[in-house]
Enzyme design. Sequence first.
Site, PDB file in Angstrom:
ATOM      1  N   ASP A 176     -35.588 -89.162 -30.514  1.00  0.00           N
ATOM      2  CA  ASP A 176     -36.600 -89.220 -29.457  1.00  0.00           C
ATOM      3  C   ASP A 176     -37.322 -87.866 -29.562  1.00  0.00           C
ATOM      4  O   ASP A 176     -37.273 -87.226 -30.627  1.00  0.00           O
ATOM      5  CB  ASP A 176     -35.949 -89.434 -28.070  1.00  0.00           C
TER       6      ASP A 176
ATOM      7  N   LYS B  16     -29.236 -93.629 -23.087  1.00  0.00           N
ATOM      8  CA  LYS B  16     -30.100 -92.514 -23.504  1.00  0.00           C
ATOM      9  C   LYS B  16     -29.317 -91.221 -23.364  1.00  0.00           C
ATOM     10  O   LYS B  16     -28.440 -91.110 -22.498  1.00  0.00           O
ATOM     11  CB  LYS B  16     -31.347 -92.441 -22.617  1.00  0.00           C
TER      12      LYS B  16
HETATM   13  P1  NDP Z   1     -41.794 -85.919 -31.218  1.00  0.00           P
HETATM   14  O1  NDP Z   1     -40.898 -84.822 -30.781  1.00  0.00           O
HETATM   15  O2  NDP Z   1     -41.829 -86.304 -32.648  1.00  0.00           O
HETATM   16  O3  NDP Z   1     -43.287 -85.631 -30.761  1.00  0.00           O
HETATM   17  C1  NDP Z   1     -43.605 -85.430 -29.414  1.00  0.00           C
HETATM   18  C2  NDP Z   1     -45.075 -85.090 -29.307  1.00  0.00           C
HETATM   19  O4  NDP Z   1     -45.448 -85.107 -27.937  1.00  0.00           O
HETATM   20  C3  NDP Z   1     -45.395 -83.708 -29.818  1.00  0.00           C
HETATM   21  O5  NDP Z   1     -46.710 -83.678 -30.313  1.00  0.00           O
HETATM   22  C4  NDP Z   1     -45.254 -82.856 -28.563  1.00  0.00           C
HETATM   23  O6  NDP Z   1     -45.982 -81.636 -28.598  1.00  0.00           O
HETATM   24  C5  NDP Z   1     -45.816 -83.775 -27.517  1.00  0.00           C
HETATM   25  N1  NDP Z   1     -45.178 -83.475 -26.226  1.00  0.00           N
HETATM   26  C6  NDP Z   1     -43.851 -83.483 -25.961  1.00  0.00           C
HETATM   27  N2  NDP Z   1     -43.623 -83.109 -24.697  1.00  0.00           N
HETATM   28  C7  NDP Z   1     -44.811 -82.847 -24.164  1.00  0.00           C
HETATM   29  C8  NDP Z   1     -45.240 -82.419 -22.893  1.00  0.00           C
HETATM   30  N3  NDP Z   1     -44.354 -82.170 -21.892  1.00  0.00           N
HETATM   31  N4  NDP Z   1     -46.579 -82.278 -22.687  1.00  0.00           N
HETATM   32  C9  NDP Z   1     -47.461 -82.555 -23.675  1.00  0.00           C
HETATM   33  N5  NDP Z   1     -47.113 -82.953 -24.917  1.00  0.00           N
HETATM   34  C10 NDP Z   1     -45.816 -83.106 -25.151  1.00  0.00           C
HETATM   35  O7  NDP Z   1     -41.367 -87.176 -30.310  1.00  0.00           O
HETATM   36  P2  NDP Z   1     -41.678 -88.717 -30.549  1.00  0.00           P
HETATM   37  O8  NDP Z   1     -42.988 -88.896 -31.226  1.00  0.00           O
HETATM   38  O9  NDP Z   1     -40.473 -89.339 -31.126  1.00  0.00           O
HETATM   39  O10 NDP Z   1     -41.757 -89.257 -29.033  1.00  0.00           O
HETATM   40  C11 NDP Z   1     -42.990 -89.328 -28.323  1.00  0.00           C
HETATM   41  C12 NDP Z   1     -42.834 -90.315 -27.170  1.00  0.00           C
HETATM   42  O11 NDP Z   1     -42.512 -91.612 -27.686  1.00  0.00           O
HETATM   43  C13 NDP Z   1     -41.743 -89.995 -26.155  1.00  0.00           C
HETATM   44  O12 NDP Z   1     -42.133 -90.456 -24.886  1.00  0.00           O
HETATM   45  C14 NDP Z   1     -40.579 -90.844 -26.650  1.00  0.00           C
HETATM   46  O13 NDP Z   1     -39.654 -91.113 -25.600  1.00  0.00           O
HETATM   47  C15 NDP Z   1     -41.308 -92.088 -27.091  1.00  0.00           C
HETATM   48  N6  NDP Z   1     -40.629 -92.963 -28.034  1.00  0.00           N
HETATM   49  C16 NDP Z   1     -40.111 -92.498 -29.207  1.00  0.00           C
HETATM   50  C17 NDP Z   1     -39.515 -93.365 -30.097  1.00  0.00           C
HETATM   51  C18 NDP Z   1     -38.996 -92.913 -31.423  1.00  0.00           C
HETATM   52  O14 NDP Z   1     -38.510 -93.759 -32.167  1.00  0.00           O
HETATM   53  N7  NDP Z   1     -39.070 -91.637 -31.779  1.00  0.00           N
HETATM   54  C19 NDP Z   1     -39.373 -94.791 -29.789  1.00  0.00           C
HETATM   55  C20 NDP Z   1     -40.024 -95.198 -28.562  1.00  0.00           C
HETATM   56  C21 NDP Z   1     -40.606 -94.295 -27.730  1.00  0.00           C
HETATM   57  P3  NDP Z   1     -45.207 -80.241 -28.861  1.00  0.00           P
HETATM   58  O15 NDP Z   1     -44.799 -80.300 -30.291  1.00  0.00           O
HETATM   59  O16 NDP Z   1     -46.220 -79.207 -28.556  1.00  0.00           O
HETATM   60  O17 NDP Z   1     -44.043 -80.234 -27.920  1.00  0.00           O
HETATM   61  O1  2IT Z   2     -37.341 -94.687 -26.601  1.00  0.00           O
HETATM   62  C1  2IT Z   2     -36.880 -95.272 -27.601  1.00  0.00           C
HETATM   63  O2  2IT Z   2     -36.881 -96.504 -27.693  1.00  0.00           O
HETATM   64  C2  2IT Z   2     -36.344 -94.456 -28.692  1.00  0.00           C
HETATM   65  N1  2IT Z   2     -36.397 -93.232 -28.612  1.00  0.00           N
HETATM   66  C3  2IT Z   2     -35.717 -95.114 -29.893  1.00  0.00           C
HETATM   67  C4  2IT Z   2     -34.307 -95.498 -29.605  1.00  0.00           C
HETATM   68  C5  2IT Z   2     -33.514 -96.024 -30.776  1.00  0.00           C
HETATM   69  O3  2IT Z   2     -32.325 -96.262 -30.560  1.00  0.00           O
HETATM   70  O4  2IT Z   2     -34.041 -96.202 -31.872  1.00  0.00           O
END
Ligand code: NDP
Ligand code: 2IT
Length: 449
Positions: free
Chosen positions: A169, A129
């Site tokens: 992420d 990561k």
């Molecule tokens: P994005 O940046 O696309 O979206 C994040 C969302 O969560 C936004 O709505 C943001 O609001 C909100 N958010 C972020 N930080 C905070 C906080 N401290 N408190 C409250 N709300 C918060 O990220 P993703 O959708 O990609 O990721 C969301 C989660 O999913 C994370 O935990 C990530 O690690 C996990 N994840 C992502 C994957 C991927 O492929 N993208 C795969 C697997 C897991 P704001 O815009 O106001 O900051």
């Molecule tokens: O938390 C996760 O699994 C991710 N942000 C996606 C990682 C990836 O390599 O696609």
Amino acid sequence: MSLKNQYLQHVYDQVCRRDPDQKEFHQAVYEVLQSFEPIIRKSPELFENGLLERLVEPERGIQFRVAWVDDKGVTHVNRGFRFQFNSAIGPYKGGIRFHPSVNASIIKFLGFEQIFKNSLTGLPMGGGKGGSDFDPKGKSDGEIMRFCQAFMTELYRHIGADLDVPAGDIGVGAREIGYMFGQYKRIRNEFTGVLTGKGITFGGSLVRAQATGYGLCYFTQEALAVMKNESFEGKITVISGAGNVAIYAAEKAMQLGAKVVAMSDSSGYIYDPDGIKLDIIKQIKEVERARISRYVNLVPGSEYHEGSKKIWQTPCKIALPCATQNEIDAEAAKALLNNGVIAVCEGANMPCTPEAVEAFIAAGIIFSPGKASNAGGVATSGLEMCQNSGRYCWTAREVDEKLRMIMINIFHNSYNASKEYGMEGNLVAGANIAGFLKVASAMRAQGIY
Ligand code: NDP
Ligand code: 2IT
């Protein structure tokens, strides 16, 4: 926190002693170690030669300076990280997070989780990561590009298509991956699958953008059917976040018949009793990059509430936390249970505190940890790597079907492990055990390192 087994406690104490300030990392390690007691009884040989002590220590950690110039000509300095945690079963693989809260503890907790998640996908990917404390909010496109280029100007020397393959992420989506890929290609003078989540025109996989959210719903659908003889059909659903994971979780949940009534960002949440209009959320978040509060100006009858944590007070049958770590605490868990929730499936990484997880498991509802239910994103990244190395593109239907099968398998492998080790229905233990067994076997075969 205390573990029943002395050896596990010793490993945990050592982790805390080494890095006393890394509380998110401690939390992730504790959650995994507490699942291992039944394996120690059944297969003690797996833990020989300091296997656990090695597993909790990243193989390599890189920290670097990222200096960039904003639109006014002012120089800024951020901190970049990449933790290459474990390469026993494949090249390091895992996302990059840009958020002001990023530090070594956050990146290590995410890298550690990624080891087991990637193992669960069944694909040959190790765990890693990275990220930066850079805050993308309010930055111009030019500033984002310059930051991404500066970040990659250091990172490029540590990664590669067969070495370490980053992806998105929080704060890193297709735009940022595009800028980082362009910089890598220029510096290395080679076009390889060094990043996943790329644009479709330059090696990205169809369905990668949707994969985490869709995969979460495929997993939840299977868990509902097997464990509760239930489905999404007609269920009131609450989804936190409004980013990549939340948007496509909402899309698939709706396609499967759910009524999604609330979503959030870090400022607050919206409630729409008629069901969220996802095209409006996409317009606000993906096109305008604005705040979710704008929704109430566009949809009469909807409400906006300041404060994102209060979203969990909304009555629902299914809760999909898709924003960030520790967003559901004991109080939120209590509210969800009092309102009759039947399934809480994590889309984010570690969104539930240990107290919340304990409450869900004690109540006998479906609870799935992120490393199992959000693995669809990295699984589809693995499919993108396959397509890149074969110089080939699968259709959306092909990728979606592979993703669906992977998620169904992850559910069954986790559920079966929970049964086999005497904790039927405890998907936290099941996912940790199923993910660990493959990594442990590979580490043992490769000698002490
Ligand atoms: P994005 O940046 O696309 O979206 C994040 C969302 O969560 C936004 O709505 C943001 O609001 C909100 N958010 C972020 N930080 C905070 C906080 N401290 N408190 C409250 N709300 C918060 O990220 P993703 O959708 O990609 O990721 C969301 C989660 O999913 C994370 O935990 C990530 O690690 C996990 N994840 C992502 C994957 C991927 O492929 N993208 C795969 C697997 C897991 P704001 O815009 O106001 O900051
Ligand atoms: O938390 C996760 O699994 C991710 N942000 C996606 C990682 C990836 O390599 O696609």
